[in-house]
Design a protein around this motif. Structure first.
Motif, PDB file in Angstrom:
ATOM      1  N   LEU A   1     -60.897  -7.833  23.395  1.00 12.03           N
ATOM      2  CA  LEU A   1     -59.450  -8.355  23.976  1.00 12.03           C
ATOM      3  C   LEU A   1     -58.824  -7.263  24.911  1.00 12.03           C
ATOM      4  CD1 LEU A   1     -57.895  -9.941  20.944  1.00 12.03           C
ATOM      5  CD2 LEU A   1     -58.623 -11.035  23.032  1.00 12.03           C
ATOM      6  N   PRO A   2     -59.223  -6.048  24.677  1.00 13.69           N
ATOM      7  CA  PRO A   2     -58.712  -4.954  25.908  1.00 13.69           C
ATOM      8  C   PRO A   2     -59.254  -5.119  27.282  1.00 13.69           C
ATOM      9  CG  PRO A   2     -58.900  -3.745  23.519  1.00 13.69           C
ATOM     10  CD  PRO A   2     -59.594  -5.102  23.514  1.00 13.69           C
ATOM     11  N   TYR A   3     -60.414  -5.682  27.079  1.00 15.28           N
ATOM     12  CA  TYR A   3     -61.192  -5.670  28.233  1.00 15.28           C
ATOM     13  C   TYR A   3     -61.263  -7.092  29.012  1.00 15.28           C
ATOM     14  CZ  TYR A   3     -62.825  -1.659  25.549  1.00 15.28           C
ATOM     15  OH  TYR A   3     -62.828  -0.486  24.799  1.00 15.28           O
ATOM     16  N   ILE A   4     -60.519  -8.094  28.544  1.00 12.64           N
ATOM     17  CA  ILE A   4     -60.436  -9.036  29.419  1.00 12.64           C
ATOM     18  C   ILE A   4     -59.074  -9.806  29.580  1.00 12.64           C
ATOM     19  CG2 ILE A   4     -62.831  -9.961  28.258  1.00 12.64           C
ATOM     20  CD1 ILE A   4     -61.092 -11.956  26.174  1.00 12.64           C
ATOM     21  N   GLU A   5     -58.637 -10.421  30.574  1.00 10.30           N
ATOM     22  CA  GLU A   5     -57.305 -11.173  30.661  1.00 10.30           C
ATOM     23  C   GLU A   5     -56.879 -11.778  29.338  1.00 10.30           C
ATOM     24  OE1 GLU A   5     -57.681 -15.451  32.802  1.00 10.30           O
ATOM     25  OE2 GLU A   5     -58.635 -14.006  33.935  1.00 10.30           O
ATOM     26  N   ALA A   6     -55.521 -11.767  29.039  1.00  5.59           N
ATOM     27  CA  ALA A   6     -54.995 -12.375  27.889  1.00  5.59           C
ATOM     28  C   ALA A   6     -55.187 -13.916  27.825  1.00  5.59           C
ATOM     29  CB  ALA A   6     -53.684 -12.134  27.967  1.00  5.59           C
ATOM     30  N   PRO A   7     -56.112 -14.403  26.785  1.00  4.07           N
ATOM     31  CA  PRO A   7     -56.405 -16.040  26.679  1.00  4.07           C
ATOM     32  C   PRO A   7     -54.962 -16.583  26.214  1.00  4.07           C
ATOM     33  CG  PRO A   7     -57.378 -14.601  24.953  1.00  4.07           C
ATOM     34  CD  PRO A   7     -56.648 -13.527  25.589  1.00  4.07           C
ATOM     35  N   SER A   8     -54.976 -17.874  26.314  1.00  2.00           N
ATOM     36  CA  SER A   8     -54.029 -18.619  26.043  1.00  2.00           C
ATOM     37  C   SER A   8     -54.114 -19.118  24.564  1.00  2.00           C
ATOM     38  CB  SER A   8     -53.643 -19.846  26.817  1.00  2.00           C
ATOM     39  OG  SER A   8     -55.149 -20.682  26.759  1.00  2.00           O
ATOM     40  N   SER A   9     -55.553 -19.235  24.361  1.00  3.63           N
ATOM     41  CA  SER A   9     -55.947 -19.723  22.996  1.00  3.63           C
ATOM     42  C   SER A   9     -57.271 -19.688  22.654  1.00  3.63           C
ATOM     43  CB  SER A   9     -55.663 -21.087  22.684  1.00  3.63           C
ATOM     44  OG  SER A   9     -56.223 -21.720  23.619  1.00  3.63           O
ATOM     45  N   TRP A  10     -57.851 -19.606  21.190  1.00  9.86           N
ATOM     46  CA  TRP A  10     -59.199 -19.544  21.180  1.00  9.86           C
ATOM     47  C   TRP A  10     -59.750 -20.373  19.990  1.00  9.86           C
ATOM     48  CZ3 TRP A  10     -60.934 -17.141  16.816  1.00  9.86           C
ATOM     49  CH2 TRP A  10     -59.980 -16.216  16.086  1.00  9.86           C
ATOM     50  N   CYS A  11     -60.928 -20.539  19.916  1.00 12.04           N
ATOM     51  CA  CYS A  11     -61.358 -21.382  18.577  1.00 12.04           C
ATOM     52  C   CYS A  11     -62.991 -21.296  18.325  1.00 12.04           C
ATOM     53  CB  CYS A  11     -61.041 -22.719  18.831  1.00 12.04           C
ATOM     54  SG  CYS A  11     -61.450 -23.666  17.193  1.00 12.04           S
ATOM     55  N   ILE A  12     -63.173 -20.922  16.996  1.00 14.80           N
ATOM     56  CA  ILE A  12     -65.023 -20.941  16.732  1.00 14.80           C
ATOM     57  C   ILE A  12     -65.175 -22.228  16.440  1.00 14.80           C
ATOM     58  CG2 ILE A  12     -66.531 -19.863  15.420  1.00 14.80           C
ATOM     59  CD1 ILE A  12     -64.694 -17.350  15.077  1.00 14.80           C
ATOM     60  N   PHE A  13     -66.171 -22.741  17.338  1.00 19.04           N
ATOM     61  CA  PHE A  13     -66.749 -23.998  17.039  1.00 19.04           C
ATOM     62  C   PHE A  13     -67.938 -23.794  16.516  1.00 19.04           C
ATOM     63  CE2 PHE A  13     -63.962 -24.593  20.754  1.00 19.04           C
ATOM     64  CZ  PHE A  13     -63.321 -26.131  20.296  1.00 19.04           C
ATOM     65  N   ARG A  14     -68.415 -24.695  15.609  1.00 14.71           N
ATOM     66  CA  ARG A  14     -69.757 -24.930  14.641  1.00 14.71           C
ATOM     67  C   ARG A  14     -70.421 -25.865  15.773  1.00 14.71           C
ATOM     68  NH1 ARG A  14     -72.221 -24.521   9.655  1.00 14.71           N
ATOM     69  NH2 ARG A  14     -70.109 -23.939   8.626  1.00 14.71           N
ATOM     70  N   THR A  15     -71.981 -25.443  15.956  1.00 13.09           N
ATOM     71  CA  THR A  15     -72.422 -26.235  17.119  1.00 13.09           C
ATOM     72  C   THR A  15     -73.806 -26.418  16.813  1.00 13.09           C
ATOM     73  OG1 THR A  15     -73.144 -26.226  19.472  1.00 13.09           O
ATOM     74  CG2 THR A  15     -72.613 -23.914  18.381  1.00 13.09           C
ATOM     75  N   ASN A  16     -74.494 -27.385  17.489  1.00 12.12           N
ATOM     76  CA  ASN A  16     -75.868 -27.586  17.418  1.00 12.12           C
ATOM     77  C   ASN A  16     -76.819 -27.002  18.284  1.00 12.12           C
ATOM     78  OD1 ASN A  16     -75.305 -29.322  19.928  1.00 12.12           O
ATOM     79  ND2 ASN A  16     -76.440 -30.691  18.969  1.00 12.12           N
ATOM     80  N   GLN A  17     -76.026 -26.067  19.236  1.00 12.76           N
ATOM     81  CA  GLN A  17     -76.416 -25.135  20.255  1.00 12.76           C
ATOM     82  C   GLN A  17     -77.566 -24.368  19.473  1.00 12.76           C
ATOM     83  OE1 GLN A  17     -72.790 -24.848  23.432  1.00 12.76           O
ATOM     84  NE2 GLN A  17     -73.375 -23.401  22.203  1.00 12.76           N
ATOM     85  N   HIS A  18     -78.678 -24.075  20.309  1.00 16.76           N
ATOM     86  CA  HIS A  18     -79.726 -23.321  20.058  1.00 16.76           C
ATOM     87  C   HIS A  18     -80.470 -23.270  18.473  1.00 16.76           C
ATOM     88  CE1 HIS A  18     -78.696 -21.367  23.840  1.00 16.76           C
ATOM     89  NE2 HIS A  18     -77.460 -21.051  23.472  1.00 16.76           N
ATOM     90  N   THR A  19     -80.608 -24.702  18.307  1.00 17.39           N
ATOM     91  CA  THR A  19     -81.077 -24.945  16.796  1.00 17.39           C
ATOM     92  C   THR A  19     -82.502 -25.742  17.207  1.00 17.39           C
ATOM     93  OG1 THR A  19     -79.764 -26.887  16.660  1.00 17.39           O
ATOM     94  CG2 THR A  19     -78.855 -24.715  15.828  1.00 17.39           C
ATOM     95  N   ASP A  20     -82.963 -26.201  18.442  1.00  8.06           N
ATOM     96  CA  ASP A  20     -84.047 -27.006  18.675  1.00  8.06           C
ATOM     97  C   ASP A  20     -83.934 -28.153  18.119  1.00  8.06           C
ATOM     98  OD1 ASP A  20     -85.189 -25.136  20.266  1.00  8.06           O
ATOM     99  OD2 ASP A  20     -86.909 -24.507  18.882  1.00  8.06           O
ATOM    100  N   PRO A  21     -82.665 -28.880  18.315  1.00 12.53           N
ATOM    101  CA  PRO A  21     -82.633 -30.361  17.428  1.00 12.53           C
ATOM    102  C   PRO A  21     -83.513 -31.505  18.152  1.00 12.53           C
ATOM    103  CG  PRO A  21     -80.615 -29.930  18.711  1.00 12.53           C
ATOM    104  CD  PRO A  21     -81.567 -28.793  18.775  1.00 12.53           C
ATOM    105  N   HIS A  22     -83.739 -31.218  19.326  1.00 11.13           N
ATOM    106  CA  HIS A  22     -84.327 -32.328  20.380  1.00 11.13           C
ATOM    107  C   HIS A  22     -85.994 -31.889  20.094  1.00 11.13           C
ATOM    108  CE1 HIS A  22     -84.181 -28.674  22.631  1.00 11.13           C
ATOM    109  NE2 HIS A  22     -84.524 -29.245  23.534  1.00 11.13           N
TER     110      HIS A  22
END
Length: 438
Positions: free
Chosen positions: A231-252
Motif C-alpha cells: 500500500l505505501p508503494y501504490i496510489e490509494a485504492p478506492s476499494s479491493w476484494c479477493i475473488f476466488r477464481t478458476n484462473q490458472h487451474t487448467d479447467p479447459h
C-alpha cells in the motif's frame, strides 16, 4: 432467509468498466439495503473459453452466492438501476437463481463446463435459463452469467486474485513503484504469476480500466498481507476484494481428437509430429501433429517463449501433448491449433553413425572415396577393407514437463509450472471471512 446465486457478465467495454468492478458496487448497494446480508463464499471471478472472438474485453464473468431477506425482485431492480448508472452502453447481463429446492442446478454446471472449451450459442443459454427457472436481466452476455453460477456450484479447483480499484479522481497514469511492489510480491511462496523476468508487475492494466492492480495466489491470508505491505508503494485504492477464481487451474484441459476439432474449440490434443518443425521469421514455430483421426498445424508464437524454442528442437516421430485452441487458418482452408502449454511424451534418442577410429592412433578416420575404404587424417594410415561405422545415441536437450510461457505471457486459464502437483482449494460454501473492503 433466502439463498440466491447471482451471475454477472458484460459490464465492461473496450473503453472502460469491468464486471468485477460493477460487482463491488452491487455488493456495496445490497449491503446498504440489508445490513445482515451474508456471502456464502468468496465472490467468484470466472474465465471462459479464451478463443471466442466476440467475448467481452477480459472474458470474465462473476458470480455471488448470498443469503438474506432480499427477494429476486429486489435484486433485479438494484442491478437494473446500477447498470444504467455504471455503463453508458448498458449492455451487461445478470441472472438471479434461487438455490433452495431447485433440482436443476446441475444444468448451470454443465453449461459452465461446455463454455470452457466450446462456442455456446445464445439459444442454448436461454434454454438453460428457462429450465432452471431464475430471473434474467439483459441477455447478450447470458452465457457468461449462467456459466459463472455453474462454476460457483461445481466444487472444482480454484485460485485467488486480489483486485484493487482506482479512485474516480485518479490520474490517467497509475502510480506504482514497481521495484518495491515486485520485491514484496516475490517474497511470498503462495503468490504466483505476478512479476515477470524484468521485475515488472504483470497484472497492472495500462488503459482506462478501473483496476489498479491484481495479485494472484493460493492463500487468501497471504494475499491480504502482501497487499497491505504494498500500500505505501501504490496510489490509494478506492476499494479491493479477493475473488476466488478458476484462473490458472487448467479447467479447459479436456482431451480432444484432432479430427473432431472445430473452430473456437479449446482442449488437449495428443499425437506424433509428422514432419520436422518449421521455424518462421520472427520466431514462430509450426509443428504438424497427427493422431488416428487427423492432422493439424500447431503454432507456437514467439510470445510463448521458451515454449516456441523447445518446439523448434522437436523431431519427426516425437510424441507430444498440447493444450490450446483451434482457430481458422486464415491463409488457407482448415484450422490451426494455437499452443498454450506443451508436454513431451516421448522423444527418442537420435541415432548417429560415425566413421571408425584409426587402429594405429585412435583418431576418427575419414572416407577415402567410394569403395576406397578409409584414411586417417592424423597419421596417414589407410585401409581398403570395409570397417563398420560406430553407432551413437545422442540425448536430447529438452526440459521437464510441462513447458509454458514465461510469467505475464501465460493465459488466464493455464496452470503455471509452479502450481503443478499442488492440491488447489476447491469451490465450496464456507462461513469463513470474506476479504472485501469498499
Amino acid at each position: 432467509m433466502k439463498r440466491l446465486a447471482i451471475g454477472l457478465d458484460g459490464y465492461d467495454s473496450n473503453f472502460s468498466g469491468c464486471t468485477t468492478h460493477f460487482t463491488i458496487f452491487l455488493l456495496k448497494t445490497l449491503k446498504f439495503y440489508e445490513k445482515n446480508l451474508k456471502l456464502l463464499t468468496d465472490p467468484l471471478l470466472v474465465r471462459l473459453n479464451p478463443n471466442i472472438p466476440f467475448k467481452t474485453r477480459g472474458n470474465a464473468a462473476v458470480s455471488l452466492l448470498i443469503e438474506g431477506e432480499l427477494s429476486e425482485a429486489d435484486i433485479e431492480k438494484t442491478i437494473e438501476e446500477l447498470s444504467a448508472i455504471y455503463s453508458f452502453e448498458n449492455k451487461g447481463s445478470a441472472y438471479i437463481l434461487d438455490l433452495d429446492g431447485n433440482r436443476r442446478l446441475e444444468e448451470t454446471v454443465k453449461l459452465y463446463l461446455r463454455s470452457l472449451t466450446d462456442l455456446v450459442p445464445q439459444k442454448v443459454a436461454e434454454e438453460v435459463a428457462e429450465e432452471v427457472g431464475g430471473v434474467s436481466i439483459g441477455g447478450k452476455s447470458l452465457v457468461g452469467a449462467l456459466a459463472a453460477i455453474g462454476y460457483a456450484l461445481s466444487g472444482l479447483p480454484s485460485t485467488f486474485e486480489l483486485l484493487a480499484y482506482r479512485a474516480p479522481e485518479a490520474e490517467f497514469i497509475r502510480r506504482i513503484d514497481e521495484k518495491r511492489v515486485s520485491e514484496v510480491l516475490l517474497s511470498y511462496r503462495t503468490l504466483f504469476n505476478n512479476v515477470n523476468r524484468k521485475n515488472k508487475v504483470v497484472a497492472v492494466p495500462r488503459g482506462p480500466d478501473p483496476v489498479l492492480i491484481g495479485i494472484r495466489g493460493i492463500d487468501k491470508g497471504e494475499l491480504e498481507d502482501a497487499f497491505r505491505k504494498i500500500l505505501p508503494y501504490i496510489e490509494a485504492p478506492s476499494s479491493w476484494c479477493i475473488f476466488r477464481t478458476n484462473q490458472h487451474t487448467d479447467p479447459h484441459a479436456v482431451h480432444k481428437k484432432i479430427g473432431e476439432l472445430r473452430v473456437y474449440v479449446s482442449g488437449l490434443i495428443e499425437g506424433y509430429i509428422s514432419r520436422d518443425p518449421l521455424v518462421k521469421k520472427g520466431g514462430h514455430v509450426i509443428l504438424n501433429i497427427s493422431d488416428e483421426s487427423g492432422e493439424i498445424e500447431a503454432i507456437f508464437y514467439r510470445e510463448t517463449y521458451p515454449m516456441n524454442v523447445v518446439a523448434s528442437k522437436l523431431k519427426k516421430g516425437d510424441r507430444i501433448r498440447i493444450l490450446g485452441g483451434a482457430l481458422d487458418a486464415r491463409e488457407r482452408e482448415g484450422l490451426i491449433f494455437e499452443a498454450e502449454k506443451l508436454w513431451i511424451l516421448s522423444a527418442p534418442e537420435i541415432k548417429v553413425l560415425k566413421n571408425p577410429r584409426c587402429p594405429r592412433c585412435n583418431a576418427r578416420m575419414e572416407s577415402a572415396g567410394k569403395g576406397k575404404g578409409y584414411r586417417c587424417p592424423k597419421c596417414g594410415y589407410r585401409t581398403k577393407e570395409a570397417l563398420e561405422k560406430e553407432l551413437f545415441l545422442l540425448k536430447r536437450d529438452l526440459p521437464k514437463n510441462p513447458i509454458s510461457p514465461l510469467e505475464g505471457r501465460i493465459r488466464h486459464l493455464v496452470k503455471p509450472p509452479e502450481l503443478e502437483g499442488i492440491e488447489l482449494p476447491r469451490v465450496e460454501l464456507e462461513r469463513g471471512e470474506i476479504f472485501c473492503r469498499f
